[in-house]
Structures are given as structure tokens and as C-alpha cells.
Scaffold this active site. Structure first.
Site, PDB file in Angstrom:
ATOM      1  N   GLU A   1      37.796  19.983 -42.687  1.00 51.83           N
ATOM      2  CA  GLU A   1      36.855  19.315 -43.589  1.00 51.83           C
ATOM      3  C   GLU A   1      37.462  18.042 -44.160  1.00 51.83           C
ATOM      4  O   GLU A   1      36.820  16.994 -44.228  1.00 51.83           O
ATOM      5  CB  GLU A   1      36.477  20.239 -44.758  1.00 51.83           C
ATOM      6  CG  GLU A   1      35.781  21.517 -44.357  1.00 51.83           C
ATOM      7  CD  GLU A   1      36.757  22.657 -44.149  1.00 51.83           C
ATOM      8  OE1 GLU A   1      37.810  22.449 -43.508  1.00 51.83           O
ATOM      9  OE2 GLU A   1      36.472  23.760 -44.616  1.00 51.83           O
TER      10      GLU A   1
ATOM     11  N   ASN B   1      41.278  20.877 -37.835  1.00 50.39           N
ATOM     12  CA  ASN B   1      42.553  21.108 -38.527  1.00 50.39           C
ATOM     13  C   ASN B   1      43.740  20.664 -37.681  1.00 50.39           C
ATOM     14  O   ASN B   1      43.744  20.795 -36.456  1.00 50.39           O
ATOM     15  CB  ASN B   1      42.704  22.552 -39.023  1.00 50.39           C
ATOM     16  CG  ASN B   1      42.472  23.615 -37.979  1.00 50.39           C
ATOM     17  OD1 ASN B   1      41.787  23.405 -36.995  1.00 50.39           O
ATOM     18  ND2 ASN B   1      43.047  24.780 -38.206  1.00 50.39           N
TER      19      ASN B   1
HETATM   20  N1  THU Z   1      41.458  25.626 -42.450  1.00 54.11           N
HETATM   21  C1  THU Z   1      40.554  24.617 -42.354  1.00 54.11           C
HETATM   22  O1  THU Z   1      40.682  23.725 -41.497  1.00 54.11           O
HETATM   23  N2  THU Z   1      39.523  24.602 -43.223  1.00 54.11           N
HETATM   24  C2  THU Z   1      39.339  25.532 -44.207  1.00 54.11           C
HETATM   25  O2  THU Z   1      38.533  25.330 -45.096  1.00 54.11           O
HETATM   26  C3  THU Z   1      40.092  26.774 -44.160  1.00 54.11           C
HETATM   27  C4  THU Z   1      41.398  26.676 -43.451  1.00 54.11           C
HETATM   28  C5  THU Z   1      42.594  25.645 -41.529  1.00 54.11           C
HETATM   29  C6  THU Z   1      43.907  25.349 -42.192  1.00 54.11           C
HETATM   30  C7  THU Z   1      44.866  25.997 -41.218  1.00 54.11           C
HETATM   31  O3  THU Z   1      45.150  25.067 -40.190  1.00 54.11           O
HETATM   32  C8  THU Z   1      44.074  27.142 -40.620  1.00 54.11           C
HETATM   33  O4  THU Z   1      42.721  26.900 -40.932  1.00 54.11           O
HETATM   34  C9  THU Z   1      44.471  28.495 -41.172  1.00 54.11           C
HETATM   35  O5  THU Z   1      44.463  28.506 -42.550  1.00 54.11           O
END
Ligand code: THU
Length: 163
Positions: A75, A62
Site C-alpha cells: 500500500e 511489498n
Molecule cells: N504487508 C503489506 O504489504 N501490506 C500490509 O498491509 C500488511 C503486510 C507485507 C509486509 C511484509 O512484506 C509482508 O506483508 C508480511 O508482513
């Protein structure tokens, strides 16, 4: 009135050692990618690793932004990079994992709704199921496809269903 029930099947594992060497490798790659995430606002560092049909592994994590909605999930970072660079290859399996800023594994790991929709698009695009492995401190869970995570889902066929 009729009632429709939709069931999903989830395989649960307590230890990495119960999985195939290929899946173990993918999980370790996702964990390594989580530690490279940029998540200073949530401190929830997510890592994804996917295996393409030719066994190529692509990772992503992320990437947050001070303007919160601009951030991107792990993802989608991995899937879009894979689709951009290997457009002819389907994704066989994707692993999602998460840690905090001290490297402690998250208790709950599950793809957000937007990522589920993007995974579903891949299944339609390549006419192939994508295995989803969720890696958390509570164990490892495997789903056989993205469709099961989005019951009554919207896809390209829906657009052709008018009239
Ligand atoms: N996040 C992801 O990378 N994948 C997910 O499926 C759930 C949420 C990240 C987005 C944000 O940077 C952090 O987790 C908190 O929501």
C-alpha cells in the site's frame, strides 16, 4: 460515565462480477502487482492498485529486505509513488490483495496499522475519503474510508489542538 460506540460499515461481495467494471479492473491490477512482489522472507506477496481522481491507476507491492524492518508494504509503495508523481490528485480507491509464492490467494488481507495511518494522511491532505477494497479468497470487502479503520485516530489537526 458515558459510553461511545464506534461502528464501521463493510460491504461484502462473493464474486468479482458483483463489482463495477472499474473496481474489477483495479482488483485485477492489484493481483497482477502481487505476483511481482519481492517477499522471499514472509512468502506473503501483497499487491496494491489505486485509482486517482483522473482515473490514472498506480500499482505497488511489498518489497522486503534481509534487514526485516526495512521492508515496505504494498500500500505504501503505491501511495507514496502516487503522491510523489501526482501530488495534486487525490486517491479515490485502493485495492489490497495477497497471494503466496505459489499464487494462491490469501485468506486474510487487511492493511497494517502503518498503512492505515498513511491512508488517513491522504484523506486529510486531499479532504477526500479513500475507498478501500480488500480482496481475499474469502471474498471482497469494501470500506468507504480509511478513517473507519483507525478509530480515535491521530492526524494533522491533533497537532494544532494544544492550548
Ligand atoms: N504487508 C503489506 O504489504 N501490506 C500490509 O498491509 C500488511 C503486510 C507485507 C509486509 C511484509 O512484506 C509482508 O506483508 C508480511 O508482513
Amino acid at each position: 460515565m458515558k459510553t461511545k460506540e464506534i461502528k464501521i460499515s463493510i460491504s461484502q461481495f462473493e464474486n468479482l462480477g458483483e463489482l463495477s467494471p472499474e473496481d474489477q479492473e483495479l482488483i485485477l491490477k492489484a493481483r497482477a502487482s502481487a505476483s511481482l512482489a519481492y517477499a522471499p522472507y514472509s512468502n506473503y506477496l501483497v499487491g496494491a492498485a489505486l485509482r486517482l481522481d483522473d482515473k490514472t491507476i498506480v500499482t505497488g507491492n511489498n518489497q522486503e529486505n534481509a534487514s526485516f524492518p526495512l521492508g515496505t508494504c504494498a500500500e505504501r509503495s503505491a501511495i507514496f509513488w502516487a503522491n510523489a508523481n501526482y501530488p495534486d490528485l487525490a486517491i479515490d480507491t485502493i485495492v489490497v490483495t495477497a497471494i503466496d509464492q505459489d499464487g494462491r490467494a490469501a485468506k486474510n488481507v487487511s492493511p497494517c496499522g502503518s498503512c492505515r495511518q498513511v491512508m488517513l494522511e491522504c484523506e486529510h491532505r486531499y479532504s477526500k475519503s479513500m475507498r478501500i477494497i480488500l480482496d481475499s479468497s474469502n471474498g471482497i470487502e469494501i470500506l468507504e474510508n480509511a478513517k473507519s479503520l483507525l478509530p480515535l485516530s491521530f492526524n494533522g489537526d491533533s497537532l494544532k489542538s494544544i492550548g
